[in-house]
Write a protein that holds these residues in place. Structure first.
Motif, PDB file in Angstrom:
ATOM      1  N   TYR A 297       1.162  -0.908  -0.232  1.00 17.30           N
ATOM      2  CA  TYR A 297      -0.188  -0.053  -0.155  1.00 17.30           C
ATOM      3  C   TYR A 297       0.927   0.868  -0.212  1.00 17.30           C
ATOM      4  N   LYS A 298       0.546   2.284  -0.150  1.00 16.51           N
ATOM      5  CA  LYS A 298       0.912   3.609  -0.822  1.00 16.51           C
ATOM      6  C   LYS A 298       2.110   3.567   0.409  1.00 16.51           C
ATOM      7  N   ASP A 299       2.307   4.218   1.701  1.00 13.22           N
ATOM      8  CA  ASP A 299       2.699   4.397   2.926  1.00 13.22           C
ATOM      9  C   ASP A 299       2.693   3.552   3.990  1.00 13.22           C
ATOM     10  N   ALA A 300       2.538   2.185   3.412  1.00 16.12           N
ATOM     11  CA  ALA A 300       2.321   0.680   4.043  1.00 16.12           C
ATOM     12  C   ALA A 300       4.349   1.152   4.444  1.00 16.12           C
ATOM     13  N   ASP A 301       4.291   0.029   5.404  1.00 13.80           N
ATOM     14  CA  ASP A 301       5.829  -0.376   6.342  1.00 13.80           C
ATOM     15  C   ASP A 301       5.269  -2.053   5.378  1.00 13.80           C
ATOM     16  N   MET A 302       6.117  -2.678   4.476  1.00 11.24           N
ATOM     17  CA  MET A 302       6.228  -2.906   3.628  1.00 11.24           C
ATOM     18  C   MET A 302       7.881  -3.960   4.527  1.00 11.24           C
ATOM     19  N   GLU A 303       8.853  -3.693   5.060  1.00 17.36           N
ATOM     20  CA  GLU A 303       9.304  -3.905   5.753  1.00 17.36           C
ATOM     21  C   GLU A 303       8.185  -5.456   7.004  1.00 17.36           C
ATOM     22  N   ALA A 304       7.719  -4.833   7.176  1.00 13.68           N
ATOM     23  CA  ALA A 304       7.377  -5.067   7.886  1.00 13.68           C
ATOM     24  C   ALA A 304       5.925  -6.576   8.071  1.00 13.68           C
ATOM     25  N   ILE A 305       5.507  -6.434   6.482  1.00 11.62           N
ATOM     26  CA  ILE A 305       4.343  -6.781   5.630  1.00 11.62           C
ATOM     27  C   ILE A 305       4.975  -8.550   5.058  1.00 11.62           C
ATOM     28  N   PHE A 306       6.555  -7.908   4.212  1.00 14.57           N
ATOM     29  CA  PHE A 306       7.521  -9.135   4.071  1.00 14.57           C
ATOM     30  C   PHE A 306       7.773  -9.936   5.496  1.00 14.57           C
ATOM     31  N   ALA A 307       8.196  -9.258   6.711  1.00 13.37           N
ATOM     32  CA  ALA A 307       8.157 -10.286   7.385  1.00 13.37           C
ATOM     33  C   ALA A 307       7.235 -10.653   8.715  1.00 13.37           C
ATOM     34  N   ALA A 308       6.138  -9.964   8.350  1.00 12.81           N
ATOM     35  CA  ALA A 308       4.635 -11.544   9.280  1.00 12.81           C
ATOM     36  C   ALA A 308       4.819 -12.269   7.806  1.00 12.81           C
ATOM     37  N   CYS A 309       4.779 -12.156   6.118  1.00 11.53           N
ATOM     38  CA  CYS A 309       4.672 -13.399   5.814  1.00 11.53           C
ATOM     39  C   CYS A 309       5.432 -14.087   5.307  1.00 11.53           C
ATOM     40  N   SER A 310       6.630 -13.842   6.188  1.00 11.28           N
ATOM     41  CA  SER A 310       7.509 -14.517   6.054  1.00 11.28           C
ATOM     42  C   SER A 310       7.848 -16.045   7.721  1.00 11.28           C
ATOM     43  N   SER A 311       7.079 -15.113   8.060  1.00 10.89           N
ATOM     44  CA  SER A 311       7.135 -15.760   9.506  1.00 10.89           C
ATOM     45  C   SER A 311       5.687 -16.530   9.849  1.00 10.89           C
ATOM     46  N   ALA A 312       4.742 -16.062   8.524  1.00 13.39           N
ATOM     47  CA  ALA A 312       3.263 -17.515   8.616  1.00 13.39           C
ATOM     48  C   ALA A 312       3.866 -18.343   8.123  1.00 13.39           C
ATOM     49  N   VAL A 313       4.745 -18.191   7.129  1.00 17.09           N
ATOM     50  CA  VAL A 313       5.243 -19.586   6.189  1.00 17.09           C
ATOM     51  C   VAL A 313       5.928 -20.146   7.122  1.00 17.09           C
ATOM     52  N   GLN A 314       6.969 -19.955   7.954  1.00 22.59           N
ATOM     53  CA  GLN A 314       7.305 -20.789   8.894  1.00 22.59           C
ATOM     54  C   GLN A 314       6.551 -21.443   9.877  1.00 22.59           C
ATOM     55  N   THR A 315       5.892 -20.883  10.809  1.00 23.74           N
ATOM     56  CA  THR A 315       5.266 -21.071  11.146  1.00 23.74           C
ATOM     57  C   THR A 315       3.921 -22.346  11.245  1.00 23.74           C
ATOM     58  N   LEU A 316       3.618 -21.749   9.772  1.00 28.46           N
ATOM     59  CA  LEU A 316       2.427 -22.778   8.748  1.00 28.46           C
ATOM     60  C   LEU A 316       3.315 -24.375   8.863  1.00 28.46           C
ATOM     61  N   GLN A 317       4.312 -23.879   7.857  1.00 25.88           N
ATOM     62  CA  GLN A 317       5.966 -25.387   8.011  1.00 25.88           C
ATOM     63  C   GLN A 317       5.531 -25.870   8.912  1.00 25.88           C
ATOM     64  N   ALA A 318       5.942 -24.965  10.060  1.00 25.68           N
ATOM     65  CA  ALA A 318       6.652 -25.852  11.559  1.00 25.68           C
ATOM     66  C   ALA A 318       4.995 -26.596  11.769  1.00 25.68           C
ATOM     67  N   ALA A 319       3.806 -26.145  11.117  1.00 23.60           N
ATOM     68  CA  ALA A 319       2.382 -27.051  11.574  1.00 23.60           C
ATOM     69  C   ALA A 319       2.755 -28.410  10.908  1.00 23.60           C
ATOM     70  N   GLY A 320       3.794 -28.435  10.427  1.00 29.39           N
ATOM     71  CA  GLY A 320       3.361 -29.640   9.198  1.00 29.39           C
ATOM     72  C   GLY A 320       2.517 -29.272   7.951  1.00 29.39           C
ATOM     73  N   PHE A 321       2.063 -28.337   7.569  1.00 28.26           N
ATOM     74  CA  PHE A 321       1.379 -27.695   6.056  1.00 28.26           C
ATOM     75  C   PHE A 321       2.361 -27.168   5.452  1.00 28.26           C
ATOM     76  N   ARG A 322       1.800 -27.462   4.112  1.00 32.97           N
ATOM     77  CA  ARG A 322       2.599 -26.884   2.939  1.00 32.97           C
ATOM     78  C   ARG A 322       2.745 -25.285   2.636  1.00 32.97           C
ATOM     79  N   ALA A 323       3.263 -24.574   2.692  1.00 31.05           N
ATOM     80  CA  ALA A 323       3.235 -23.324   3.144  1.00 31.05           C
ATOM     81  C   ALA A 323       3.722 -22.558   1.749  1.00 31.05           C
ATOM     82  N   GLU A 324       3.647 -21.959   1.373  1.00 31.90           N
ATOM     83  CA  GLU A 324       5.032 -20.714   0.178  1.00 31.90           C
ATOM     84  C   GLU A 324       4.324 -19.279   0.212  1.00 31.90           C
ATOM     85  N   HIS A 325       5.271 -18.361  -0.118  1.00 32.90           N
ATOM     86  CA  HIS A 325       4.856 -16.838  -0.412  1.00 32.90           C
ATOM     87  C   HIS A 325       4.681 -16.547  -1.381  1.00 32.90           C
TER      88      HIS A 325
END
Ligand code: 87C
Ligand code: MG
Length: 419
Positions: A297-325
């Motif tokens: 989004y125009k003035d969004a905190d892209m760093e935080a957004i990408f970090a949140a996506c990566s951590s969501a992938v990690q969390t879901l993979q750790a829970a045994g799901f096939r998750a990608e970003h």
């Protein structure tokens, strides 16, 4: 061009050919009836392979690998029913510039390849049961309309070939394998099937009786054979002299089975669950179960957004799901279309609102439902959603099939239910 040009309920055949390509399962090849199986399709095949291979290993069935080439005299050995198939058999007649003295057939199935060696390896009842399977491709030069996965000139399958001392053991295994085929369709592909025994006319000519699991394609109003498990009786044992000295010291013929399922399973999955946005892949067999997409989004905190996506992938993979970003350069809207076309069961969107609210937006591919979920509940919500997606895909298919199912008691009552 975004999306499909053909509508499933308007031009089913064209829709099918388009969706298998645009979802990146298949690429057409320059020989009719042959197709490139792309990784997305291979991943589905491998998931079913892993299940089935583990199950037959529990049954003490061993994998082997036999040659794909068959001499003419060996292939003709099974002359009674091969005759009926002869036009489908592909032959090697030249090597380089030179004609072959004797043409060599490419296996359309492996009975004639294997059974001379069954005869050699089976001498006494200690050699029984002999239970082998092979994962391979076979060639059948079909002339009617080729269809990706459903009717190909070369297709991947497994073929099981077993030999027993008694009919009872063979009869039991036929049904054990049929149950595994039911599980592949119902537990992995979310497709209801009917188990049954084929009529004398429809059975495999070389066998004693044929059982199969039959699926249903609502758009054509027709059943489709999903997989077969045959009892061969002693027919092939007679043909190939596969006998053994039993406990009483007498010579006896073995009782045999053969059974197969192929990549046709994937075609049925596309036909039953797909829609006008593309594939809908049941969660158990989907290479990617959750795709996570950042929403800039125009003035969004892209760093935080990408970090949140990566951590969501990690969390879901750790829970045994096939998750990608998907951190690609396309717009979120384009990404939504692409992943819907590919049939990924769940999408998670993470934008500034989700960062501020410490939540994720979860979108289901099958019914398009969107729900905001606190990040700490994400894993359990994903788990519930994926199993609910499987259930609702299965139930939707069952409702459509049952609407076209009639119990008949006389031959006269049988008619085409699409009329
Ligand atoms: O293949 C089978 C029976 C059996 N083969 C092994 C696996 C299970 C089951 O499919 C039937 N069949 C079908 N198609 C063909 C043949 C054939 O035997 C032989 C000639 C070419 C085409
Ligand atoms: Mg055929």
């Amino acid at each position: 061009r975004l999306g499909l040009t053909f509508k499933k309920d308007v031009s089913f055949g064209e829709w099918y050919s388009e969706v298998v390509v645009k979802s990146e399962l298949i690429e057409y090849y320059d020989i009719s009836g042959c197709y490139n199986l792309r990784p997305q399709a291979m991943a589905i095949w491998e998931t079913m392979w892993d299940f089935f291979d583990a199950e037959i290993k529990k049954m003490k069935i061993k994998n082997a690998y036999f040659p794909m080439f068959i001499t003419e005299d060996v292939l003709q050995k099974e002359k009674d029913h091969v005759e009926g198939f002869a036009p489908e058999v592909a032959w090697v007649t030249k090597l380089g510039q030179n004609d072959l003295e004797v043409p060599i057939a490419i296996r359309p199935t492996s009975e004639t390849v294997m059974y001379p060696y069954f005869a050699k390896w089976i001498r006494c009842h200690q050699d029984l049961p002999l239970k082998l399977n092979q994962w391979c491709s076979v060639v059948r030069w079909e002339f009617s309309h080729p269809t990706p996965f459903i009717r190909c000139r070369e297709f991947l399958w497994q073929e099981g070939h077993t030999a027993f001392a008694t009919k009872e053991e063979a009869d039991n295994e036929v049904l054990e394998i049929l149950e595994l085929y039911r599980r592949i369709y119902e537990e992995y592909l979310a497709i209801p099937v009917v188990k049954g025994r084929k009529s004398e006319f429809e059975k495999f000519a070389g066998g004693l009786y044929t059982t199969s699991v039959e699926a249903f394609i609502p758009n054509t109003g027709r059943g489709i054979q999903g997989a077969t498990s045959h009892c061969l009786g002693q027919n092939f044992a007679k043909m190939f002299e596969i006998d053994f000295v039993d406990e009483k010291g007498e010579k006896a013929l073995v009782w045999q089975n053969s059974w197969a399922y192929s990549i046709r399973t994937i075609g049925v999955m596309v036909m039953v669950h797909g829609d006008d946005k593309g594939l809908v892949i049941p969660p158990k067999v989907s290479a990617i179960q959750i795709i996570i997409i950042p929403v800039p989004y125009k003035d969004a905190d892209m760093e935080a957004i990408f970090a949140a996506c990566s951590s969501a992938v990690q969390t879901l993979q750790a829970a045994g799901f096939r998750a990608e970003h998907d951190f690609g350069k396309k717009s979120p809207g384009r990404k939504y279309n692409d992943w819907e076309m590919k049939g990924v069961p769940l999408r998670i969107e993470i934008g500034q609102d989700e960062i501020d609210g410490n939540q994720v937006l979860i979108v289901r591919r099958d019914n398009g439902s969107k729900v905001n979920v606190p990040t700490e509940n994400m894993v359990e919500h994903v788990r519930d959603s994926l199993s609910n997606i499987h259930e609702s895909l299965f139930n939707a298919a069952k409702v459509k099939r049952d609407a076209c199912k009639e119990i008949v008691y006389t031959w006269e009552e049988i008619h085409d239910c699409t009329k």
